[in-house]
Write a protein that holds these residues in place. Structure first.
Motif, PDB file in Angstrom:
ATOM      1  N   TRP A 124       0.861  -1.186   0.000  1.00  0.00           N
ATOM      2  CA  TRP A 124       0.000   0.000   0.000  1.00  0.00           C
ATOM      3  C   TRP A 124       0.898   1.237   0.000  1.00  0.00           C
ATOM      4  N   SER A 125       0.791   2.021  -1.057  1.00  0.00           N
ATOM      5  CA  SER A 125       1.512   3.286  -1.128  1.00  0.00           C
ATOM      6  C   SER A 125       0.650   4.363  -0.489  1.00  0.00           C
ATOM      7  N   LEU A 126       1.115   4.881   0.659  1.00  0.00           N
ATOM      8  CA  LEU A 126       0.295   5.803   1.447  1.00  0.00           C
ATOM      9  C   LEU A 126       1.193   6.872   2.066  1.00  0.00           C
ATOM     10  N   LYS A 127       0.784   8.126   1.949  1.00  0.00           N
ATOM     11  CA  LYS A 127       1.571   9.233   2.479  1.00  0.00           C
ATOM     12  C   LYS A 127       1.871   9.032   3.966  1.00  0.00           C
ATOM     13  N   SER A 128       3.040   9.490   4.381  1.00  0.00           N
ATOM     14  CA  SER A 128       3.488   9.264   5.763  1.00  0.00           C
ATOM     15  C   SER A 128       2.514   9.813   6.789  1.00  0.00           C
ATOM     16  N   HIS A 129       1.980  11.015   6.540  1.00  0.00           N
ATOM     17  CA  HIS A 129       1.081  11.607   7.536  1.00  0.00           C
ATOM     18  C   HIS A 129      -0.229  10.836   7.626  1.00  0.00           C
ATOM     19  N   GLN A 130      -0.594  10.121   6.551  1.00  0.00           N
ATOM     20  CA  GLN A 130      -1.816   9.327   6.603  1.00  0.00           C
ATOM     21  C   GLN A 130      -1.589   7.967   7.256  1.00  0.00           C
ATOM     22  N   GLN A 131      -0.357   7.487   7.205  1.00  0.00           N
ATOM     23  CA  GLN A 131      -0.059   6.227   7.884  1.00  0.00           C
ATOM     24  C   GLN A 131      -0.340   6.329   9.385  1.00  0.00           C
ATOM     25  N   LYS A 132      -0.199   7.530   9.929  1.00  0.00           N
ATOM     26  CA  LYS A 132      -0.434   7.733  11.363  1.00  0.00           C
ATOM     27  C   LYS A 132      -1.909   7.599  11.735  1.00  0.00           C
ATOM     28  N   LEU A 133      -2.778   7.573  10.712  1.00  0.00           N
ATOM     29  CA  LEU A 133      -4.214   7.469  10.953  1.00  0.00           C
ATOM     30  C   LEU A 133      -4.721   6.032  10.847  1.00  0.00           C
ATOM     31  N   LEU A 134      -3.844   5.104  10.538  1.00  0.00           N
ATOM     32  CA  LEU A 134      -4.232   3.704  10.362  1.00  0.00           C
ATOM     33  C   LEU A 134      -4.486   3.040  11.712  1.00  0.00           C
ATOM     34  N   PRO A 135      -5.164   1.888  11.716  1.00  0.00           N
ATOM     35  CA  PRO A 135      -5.390   1.165  12.974  1.00  0.00           C
ATOM     36  C   PRO A 135      -4.075   0.872  13.690  1.00  0.00           C
ATOM     37  N   PRO A 136      -4.077   0.868  15.022  1.00  0.00           N
ATOM     38  CA  PRO A 136      -2.835   0.683  15.794  1.00  0.00           C
ATOM     39  C   PRO A 136      -2.067  -0.576  15.419  1.00  0.00           C
ATOM     40  N   GLU A 137      -2.771  -1.694  15.180  1.00  0.00           N
ATOM     41  CA  GLU A 137      -2.057  -2.929  14.845  1.00  0.00           C
ATOM     42  C   GLU A 137      -1.297  -2.812  13.528  1.00  0.00           C
ATOM     43  N   MET A 138      -1.845  -2.038  12.557  1.00  0.00           N
ATOM     44  CA  MET A 138      -1.150  -1.852  11.299  1.00  0.00           C
ATOM     45  C   MET A 138       0.023  -0.897  11.478  1.00  0.00           C
ATOM     46  N   GLN A 139      -0.142   0.127  12.283  1.00  0.00           N
ATOM     47  CA  GLN A 139       0.960   1.049  12.541  1.00  0.00           C
ATOM     48  C   GLN A 139       2.134   0.329  13.196  1.00  0.00           C
TER      49      GLN A 139
END
Length: 470
Positions: free
Chosen positions: A308-323
């Motif tokens: 998944w190509s996803l901007k860094s600032h949006q990665q912080k919004l993902l579910p905790p287990e994925m982070q």
């Protein structure tokens, strides 16, 4: 005997999705003509910093920065409004430049006004300009009277030909329509266009693309075999008939200089053949936090490897287990979530099964060439027409009502169902309906680009006949 070398200036809209194909065209033209590539000074800096403009490019192309008002802070968020503002910060400086640009017909324009607008002077007066279609209205009335022959560059031929019949009586839609499927409508003169587009492309007499008859020709980043109806339309329409229309695709974007290449390659090599789901929405930001969670939930529920190509600032919004998983990513991870990915390398890797995409035009062409099926998630503008093309060709399926105009959150179950339908994991990859069509389209694109193919022949005519003799 080769025709005389012309000085060709290329000017893209200052976003990388527009810069990349025109830069590739510049590279292909450089052996035949003297080529200058002019874009915002900020983009010039970024092209060099990211390794996109290479040492080989420096030796064959003059890269020149327009001293406009574009700043790094303008790149913080990939929203549509920001994309419009980029033009607002560039075009006033572009028009000043074109009023004084030195041409072979008026070389006396070399002066302080012209030099003050660029970070370096041009090597010689300009003979030919190739303009992004978005800059056509502002550029053509300034360049043509100065004796500079002008070609317009566009992506899909359909996107341009659909607009040819727009007139003063065409309904003006709210500008929010940019986020709907307006460009996919077969008759825009009846269905209407966003008000901002109508104002941008018409003069006070209601003529679309005023002065179009002054163009030397059209360059399209597509292939004739993909758009036969467009070829026929442009050959007969009163605004385009009799002018060269060259379909020269594919012109691919570059992947240099952003890192993660080795990690992605090692990770892909460790996956099973045709097992990986690749997800990317390009530079456009998926703004809804809830939607990001639904996409994440869908991908995890598939139990398939994914990138998944996803901007860094949006990665912080993902579910905790994925982070937590992202923090320790390696070649042995179950999946990868990265701020940037080498897209063409992923699409052409034998582990990749399908692509969930916003279907921006560059991504569409890269996917067509690679022979990978698509799950289309269009956001705005031409992306809806691109999704329609993939569905028409049979190598893609569109998730409905995904545009930025729609407020709905697409649930994880719907996303997973679309991916499962297109992926058809119950079959061998080559036996799947979408995969078979994707392979057919890939053969079509590769044949067009090969020696003797339609795009190869069109490019030869462009550089050896149209540009020297236009």
């Amino acid at each position: 005997m080769s025709p005389p070398r012309q000085h060709v200036l290329l000017f893209p809209y200052p976003l990388f999705g527009h810069i990349s194909p025109l830069l590739q065209l510049a590279r292909k033209m450089a052996p035949h003509h003297d080529v200058t590539f002019v874009t915002s000074a900020l983009r010039v800096q970024q092209l060099r910093q990211r390794g996109i403009f290479t040492a080989a490019d420096e030796a064959s192309i003059q890269l020149v920065g327009l001293l406009d008002a574009l700043q790094e802070s303008d790149d913080t968020e990939g929203t549509f409004q920001q994309m419009l503002e980029v033009g607002e910060k560039t075009f006033p400086f572009m028009t000043k430049l074109f009023r004084t640009l030195p041409s072979s017909a008026s070389p006396d324009a070399l002066g302080d006004d012209y030099r003050a607008l660029l970070d370096r002077p041009l090597q010689r007066p300009v003979d030919v300009a190739i303009m992004d279609v978005i800059a056509l209205r502002e550029s053509l009335p300034l360049l043509h009277p100065r004796g500079i022959r002008c070609f317009v560059f566009n992506s899909s031929g359909l996107i341009f030909s659909n607009k040819l019949n727009v007139n003063q009586d065409t309904p003006a839609l709210p500008d929010a329509a940019f986020f709907s499927d307006w460009e996919a409508h077969p008759d825009l003169a009846v269905s209407g266009v966003p008000r901002a587009f109508k104002e941008m492309c018409m003069d006070c007499d209601g003529e679309l693309f005023p002065g179009l008859d002054a163009l030397a020709g059209f360059i399209v980043n597509s292939i004739e075999e993909l758009e036969p109806e467009v070829v026929r339309t442009m050959a007969t329409h009163r605004k385009t008939a009799g002018k060269p229309v060259r379909f020269v695709a594919p012109l691919f974007a570059d992947e240099a200089g952003k890192g993660h290449g080795n990690l992605v390659g090692e990770w892909l090599d460790a996956q099973g053949e045709r097992s990986v789901v690749y997800v990317s929405f390009g530079s456009f930001a998926v703004s809804q936090n809830e939607q990001l969670h639904e996409i994440a939930k869908a991908l995890l529920s598939l139990n398939k490897p994914f990138i998944w190509s996803l901007k860094s600032h949006q990665q912080k919004l993902l579910p905790p287990e994925m982070q937590a998983s992202i923090a320790g990513q390696s070649a042995s991870s179950k999946y990868l979530v990265l701020a940037w990915t080498p897209q063409r390398s992923i699409l052409n890797h034998p582990a990749t099964r399908l692509f969930v995409s916003h279907v921006g035009y560059n991504s569409l062409l890269e996917t067509f060439d690679a022979g990978v099926p698509l799950v289309c998630w269009p956001m705005f503008g031409d992306q809806f027409a691109n999704a329609d093309m993939a569905q028409r060709l049979g190598n893609g399926r569109t998730i409905p009502d995904t545009g930025a105009l729609h407020s709905r959150t697409v649930p994880a179950a719907e996303i997973a169902e679309a991916v499962t339908t297109v992926g058809q994991w119950e079959r061998n990859f080559g036996d799947g309906d979408y995969a078979r069509k994707a392979a057919e389209v890939s053969r079509m694109v590769k044949a067009a680009a090969a020696p003797g193919g339609s795009s190869c022949e069109a490019f030869t005519k462009l550089v050896l006949s149209d540009i020297p003799l236009a």
